[in-house]
Design an enzyme around this catalytic site. Structure first.
Site, PDB file in Angstrom:
ATOM      1  N   ARG A  78       0.840  -1.211   0.000  1.00  0.00           N
ATOM      2  CA  ARG A  78       0.000   0.000   0.000  1.00  0.00           C
ATOM      3  C   ARG A  78       0.875   1.262   0.000  1.00  0.00           C
ATOM      4  NH1 ARG A  78      -4.576  -0.550   3.305  1.00  0.00           N
ATOM      5  NH2 ARG A  78      -4.917   1.648   2.918  1.00  0.00           N
ATOM      6  N   ASP A 112      -3.657   8.012   3.248  1.00  0.00           N
ATOM      7  CA  ASP A 112      -2.676   8.132   2.166  1.00  0.00           C
ATOM      8  C   ASP A 112      -1.797   9.384   2.230  1.00  0.00           C
ATOM      9  OD1 ASP A 112      -4.364  10.219   1.183  1.00  0.00           O
ATOM     10  OD2 ASP A 112      -5.408   8.857  -0.188  1.00  0.00           O
ATOM     11  N   HIS A 130      -8.355   7.986  10.663  1.00  0.00           N
ATOM     12  CA  HIS A 130      -7.988   6.559  10.666  1.00  0.00           C
ATOM     13  C   HIS A 130      -6.483   6.332  10.636  1.00  0.00           C
ATOM     14  CE1 HIS A 130     -12.278   5.476   9.032  1.00  0.00           C
ATOM     15  NE2 HIS A 130     -12.271   5.760  10.317  1.00  0.00           N
ATOM     16  N   CYS A 141       4.503  -0.427  23.971  1.00  0.00           N
ATOM     17  CA  CYS A 141       4.561   0.874  24.658  1.00  0.00           C
ATOM     18  C   CYS A 141       3.877   1.952  23.808  1.00  0.00           C
ATOM     19  CB  CYS A 141       6.012   1.228  25.006  1.00  0.00           C
ATOM     20  SG  CYS A 141       7.023   1.782  23.617  1.00  0.00           S
ATOM     21  N   CYS A 165      11.539   0.225  22.950  1.00  0.00           N
ATOM     22  CA  CYS A 165      11.540  -1.026  23.737  1.00  0.00           C
ATOM     23  C   CYS A 165      11.854  -2.265  22.908  1.00  0.00           C
ATOM     24  CB  CYS A 165      10.207  -1.190  24.472  1.00  0.00           C
ATOM     25  SG  CYS A 165       8.864  -1.748  23.414  1.00  0.00           S
ATOM     26  N   THR A 203     -16.883   9.363  -0.048  1.00  0.00           N
ATOM     27  CA  THR A 203     -16.938   8.280   0.942  1.00  0.00           C
ATOM     28  C   THR A 203     -18.227   7.496   0.781  1.00  0.00           C
ATOM     29  OG1 THR A 203     -16.951   7.675   3.291  1.00  0.00           O
ATOM     30  CG2 THR A 203     -17.801   9.858   2.771  1.00  0.00           C
ATOM     31  N   ASN A 228     -20.013  12.745  -4.971  1.00  0.00           N
ATOM     32  CA  ASN A 228     -19.697  11.328  -5.117  1.00  0.00           C
ATOM     33  C   ASN A 228     -20.104  10.895  -6.522  1.00  0.00           C
ATOM     34  OD1 ASN A 228     -19.649   8.343  -4.736  1.00  0.00           O
ATOM     35  ND2 ASN A 228     -19.498   8.869  -2.564  1.00  0.00           N
ATOM     36  N   VAL A 229     -19.478   9.836  -7.012  1.00  0.00           N
ATOM     37  CA  VAL A 229     -19.881   9.296  -8.321  1.00  0.00           C
ATOM     38  C   VAL A 229     -21.111   8.398  -8.219  1.00  0.00           C
ATOM     39  CG1 VAL A 229     -17.608   9.446  -9.431  1.00  0.00           C
ATOM     40  CG2 VAL A 229     -18.192   7.397  -8.106  1.00  0.00           C
TER      41      VAL A 229
HETATM   42  C1  BJW Z   1     -15.664   8.695  -5.852  1.00  0.00           C
HETATM   43  C2  BJW Z   1     -14.741   8.589  -6.850  1.00  0.00           C
HETATM   44  C3  BJW Z   1     -14.384   9.785  -7.435  1.00  0.00           C
HETATM   45  C4  BJW Z   1     -15.048   6.635  -6.177  1.00  0.00           C
HETATM   46  N1  BJW Z   1     -14.913  10.926  -7.023  1.00  0.00           N
HETATM   47  N2  BJW Z   1     -16.256   9.767  -5.396  1.00  0.00           N
HETATM   48  C5  BJW Z   1     -22.183   1.837  13.977  1.00  0.00           C
HETATM   49  C6  BJW Z   1     -22.969   1.075  13.111  1.00  0.00           C
HETATM   50  C7  BJW Z   1     -22.458  -0.068  12.500  1.00  0.00           C
HETATM   51  C8  BJW Z   1     -21.158  -0.496  12.740  1.00  0.00           C
HETATM   52  C9  BJW Z   1     -20.374   0.259  13.586  1.00  0.00           C
HETATM   53  C10 BJW Z   1     -20.902   1.389  14.194  1.00  0.00           C
HETATM   54  N3  BJW Z   1     -19.916   1.938  14.972  1.00  0.00           N
HETATM   55  C11 BJW Z   1     -18.799   1.189  14.838  1.00  0.00           C
HETATM   56  C12 BJW Z   1     -19.056   0.153  14.010  1.00  0.00           C
HETATM   57  C13 BJW Z   1     -18.081  -0.923  13.607  1.00  0.00           C
HETATM   58  C14 BJW Z   1     -17.143  -0.490  12.497  1.00  0.00           C
HETATM   59  C15 BJW Z   1     -17.981  -0.137  11.287  1.00  0.00           C
HETATM   60  O1  BJW Z   1     -18.238   1.011  10.971  1.00  0.00           O
HETATM   61  N4  BJW Z   1     -18.398  -1.134  10.545  1.00  0.00           N
HETATM   62  C16 BJW Z   1     -19.230  -0.915   9.350  1.00  0.00           C
HETATM   63  C17 BJW Z   1     -18.445  -1.285   8.109  1.00  0.00           C
HETATM   64  C18 BJW Z   1     -20.492  -1.681   9.492  1.00  0.00           C
HETATM   65  N5  BJW Z   1     -16.312   0.634  12.931  1.00  0.00           N
HETATM   66  C19 BJW Z   1     -15.180   0.446  13.591  1.00  0.00           C
HETATM   67  O2  BJW Z   1     -14.784  -0.677  13.884  1.00  0.00           O
HETATM   68  C20 BJW Z   1     -14.419   1.676  14.012  1.00  0.00           C
HETATM   69  N6  BJW Z   1     -14.098   1.554  15.384  1.00  0.00           N
HETATM   70  C21 BJW Z   1     -15.000   1.785  16.337  1.00  0.00           C
HETATM   71  O3  BJW Z   1     -16.097   2.249  16.128  1.00  0.00           O
HETATM   72  O4  BJW Z   1     -14.551   1.458  17.580  1.00  0.00           O
HETATM   73  C22 BJW Z   1     -15.449   1.526  18.686  1.00  0.00           C
HETATM   74  C23 BJW Z   1     -14.640   1.232  19.924  1.00  0.00           C
HETATM   75  C24 BJW Z   1     -14.751   2.093  21.010  1.00  0.00           C
HETATM   76  C25 BJW Z   1     -14.005   1.825  22.167  1.00  0.00           C
HETATM   77  C26 BJW Z   1     -13.156   0.732  22.203  1.00  0.00           C
HETATM   78  C27 BJW Z   1     -13.036  -0.106  21.098  1.00  0.00           C
HETATM   79  C28 BJW Z   1     -13.788   0.148  19.954  1.00  0.00           C
HETATM   80  C29 BJW Z   1     -13.077   1.743  13.305  1.00  0.00           C
HETATM   81  C30 BJW Z   1     -13.207   1.925  11.844  1.00  0.00           C
HETATM   82  C31 BJW Z   1     -11.822   1.881  11.191  1.00  0.00           C
HETATM   83  C32 BJW Z   1     -11.927   1.888   9.676  1.00  0.00           C
HETATM   84  N7  BJW Z   1     -10.713   1.485   9.126  1.00  0.00           N
HETATM   85  C33 BJW Z   1     -10.621   1.361   7.688  1.00  0.00           C
HETATM   86  C34 BJW Z   1      -9.434   0.472   7.280  1.00  0.00           C
HETATM   87  C35 BJW Z   1      -8.146   0.952   7.663  1.00  0.00           C
HETATM   88  C36 BJW Z   1      -7.181  -0.033   7.124  1.00  0.00           C
HETATM   89  C37 BJW Z   1      -6.392   0.524   5.995  1.00  0.00           C
HETATM   90  O5  BJW Z   1      -6.632   1.566   5.401  1.00  0.00           O
HETATM   91  O6  BJW Z   1      -5.477  -0.179   5.693  1.00  0.00           O
HETATM   92  O7  BJW Z   1     -10.566   2.659   7.100  1.00  0.00           O
HETATM   93  S1  BJW Z   1     -11.999   0.601   6.910  1.00  0.00           S
HETATM   94  C38 BJW Z   1     -11.867   1.498   5.438  1.00  0.00           C
HETATM   95  O8  BJW Z   1     -13.154   2.129   5.271  1.00  0.00           O
HETATM   96  C39 BJW Z   1     -10.832   2.619   5.690  1.00  0.00           C
HETATM   97  C40 BJW Z   1     -11.591   3.839   5.228  1.00  0.00           C
HETATM   98  O9  BJW Z   1     -11.085   5.007   5.838  1.00  0.00           O
HETATM   99  C41 BJW Z   1     -13.018   3.516   5.590  1.00  0.00           C
HETATM  100  C42 BJW Z   1     -14.045   4.295   4.825  1.00  0.00           C
HETATM  101  O10 BJW Z   1     -14.046   3.961   3.487  1.00  0.00           O
HETATM  102  P1  BJW Z   1     -14.283   5.087   2.399  1.00  0.00           P
HETATM  103  O11 BJW Z   1     -13.242   6.101   2.498  1.00  0.00           O
HETATM  104  O12 BJW Z   1     -15.678   5.542   2.483  1.00  0.00           O
HETATM  105  O13 BJW Z   1     -14.011   4.282   1.045  1.00  0.00           O
HETATM  106  P2  BJW Z   1     -14.981   3.344   0.210  1.00  0.00           P
HETATM  107  O14 BJW Z   1     -14.135   2.561  -0.723  1.00  0.00           O
HETATM  108  O15 BJW Z   1     -15.919   2.616   1.056  1.00  0.00           O
HETATM  109  O16 BJW Z   1     -15.877   4.367  -0.631  1.00  0.00           O
HETATM  110  C43 BJW Z   1     -15.338   5.149  -1.678  1.00  0.00           C
HETATM  111  C44 BJW Z   1     -16.432   6.099  -2.140  1.00  0.00           C
HETATM  112  O17 BJW Z   1     -15.878   6.964  -3.097  1.00  0.00           O
HETATM  113  C45 BJW Z   1     -17.624   5.393  -2.810  1.00  0.00           C
HETATM  114  O18 BJW Z   1     -18.832   5.967  -2.329  1.00  0.00           O
HETATM  115  C46 BJW Z   1     -17.452   5.708  -4.290  1.00  0.00           C
HETATM  116  O19 BJW Z   1     -18.701   5.826  -4.984  1.00  0.00           O
HETATM  117  C47 BJW Z   1     -16.738   7.036  -4.216  1.00  0.00           C
HETATM  118  N8  BJW Z   1     -15.886   7.344  -5.334  1.00  0.00           N
HETATM  119  N9  BJW Z   1     -14.415   7.225  -6.976  1.00  0.00           N
HETATM  120  C48 BJW Z   1     -15.857  10.890  -6.008  1.00  0.00           C
HETATM  121  N10 BJW Z   1     -13.488   9.777  -8.440  1.00  0.00           N
HETATM  122 ZN    ZN Z   2       7.799   0.084  22.436  1.00  0.00          ZN
END
Ligand code: BJW
Ligand code: ZN
Length: 260
Positions: A78, A112, A130, A141, A165, A203, A228-229
């Protein structure tokens, strides 16, 4: 190349521009789609990362505990992909607006670094919900460091370690099931709650808590502009939805915002 107003209805674009003009406070929430035209793969949808890789295998703390070498190999790839990419016209226009206007803040889910690369001033730096592909943190640590080098994932012994560490280091990225940094999330919640306009760009609005930020603006009486698209769960409640690629729509939407 056709202008955004050739694809988007002129009245929708004008309405969105008027909302931005009248707003004192604007919060921008971006996702992977804002970087799509820079060549960074999105997560979901055609060509998305999750089509080829299972999130549960790579982007959870359990996956890292099971096979850190595999997870680091993926993050090394990545990093290499993103290092070939440049900010596009949407990153540039958003950064220019943030530099030009007090009360215009960028909040991103992206790891990114492209908003930061376009920023050129502290007030245009994004709030990164994120984490970052270019930071690592210790699994034991509290040590964190910036790091953009190649990852040698040939064996467990060659993986990045903590300078303090010596324990195994991990990407400083928020995986599924992990809490967002409370200070960063708190600031994003404050910005969204007090914004006159939340501009949501590229998003899928599926991942929480980030996806809930636009609703905070709306419930506090602000407007939501979506770029968004495709349709998302936010489209139905957005004040204005502008369909089209971010790198075309955003510069046109923000034209005239910056006096640089
Ligand atoms: C264009 C385009 C162009 C294309 N022009 N547009 C409430 C309800 C349900 C579930 C949950 C909730 N609260 C929490 C959850 C669980 C979970 C969650 O949300 N799950 C759902 C999937 C159901 N959330 C979590 O686990 C979060 N943590 C949390 O809530 O912890 C609570 C807690 C509290 C206390 C102690 C312990 C825990 C953490 C979420 C972390 C997300 N991480 C990721 C991956 C990181 C890994 C990595 O990058 O390597 O982050 S997931 C992934 O999705 C990444 C992104 O930031 C994130 C969002 O995705 P994004 O950016 O929207 O991308 P896409 O691909 O989904 O969409 C692209 C969009 O662009 C599309 O709409 C296209 O149409 C559009 N597009 N080209 C304009 N040219
Ligand atoms: Zn350490």
């Amino acid at each position: 190349m056709p202008g955004a107003t050739d694809r988007v209805s002129k009245s929708a674009m004008e309405r969105a521009r008027a909302l931005l003009r009248e707003a004192q406070r604007v919060v921008v929430l971006t996702g992977a789609g804002v970087s799509a035209e820079s060549g960074v793969p999105t997560f979901r949808g055609a060509g998305g990362l999750w089509k080829e890789y299972r999130a549960e295998d790579l982007a959870t703390p359990e996956a890292f505990a099971r096979d850190p070498r595999l997870v680091w190999e993926w993050y090394g790839w990545r990093r290499r992909v993103v290092q070939q990419c440049m900010p596009n016209a949407a990153h540039v226009a958003l950064a220019a607006a943030a530099r030009a206007r007090a009360g215009f803040r960028i909040v991103t889910q992206n790891v990114d670094g492209l908003h930061a690369a376009a920023a050129r001033a502290p007030n245009a730096m994004p709030l990164e919900l994120h984490g970052s592909l270019f930071r690592v943190r210790c699994t034991v640590c509290t040590e964190r460091r910036e790091e953009d080098g190649a990852i040698d994932a040939t064996s467990r012994e060659t993986l990045p370690t903590c300078a303090s560490c010596g324990a195994l280091a991990r990407p400083d990225i928020v995986w599924f099931g992990e809490a967002l940094d409370s200070a960063v999330l708190g600031e994003a919640v404050t910005l969204a709650s007090s914004a006159d306009v939340c501009l949501v760009v590229g998003t899928s609005a599926l991942v929480h808590p980030a996806a809930g930020l636009a609703d905070l603006t709306r419930r506090n009486g602000g407007s939501v502009i979506e770029v968004n698209v495709a349709d998302t769960p936010l489209t139905g409640t957005a004040t204005v939805a502008l369909r089209g690629p971010a790198a075309v729509i955003v510069p046109e939407l923000l034209a005239g915002e910056s006096t640089e």
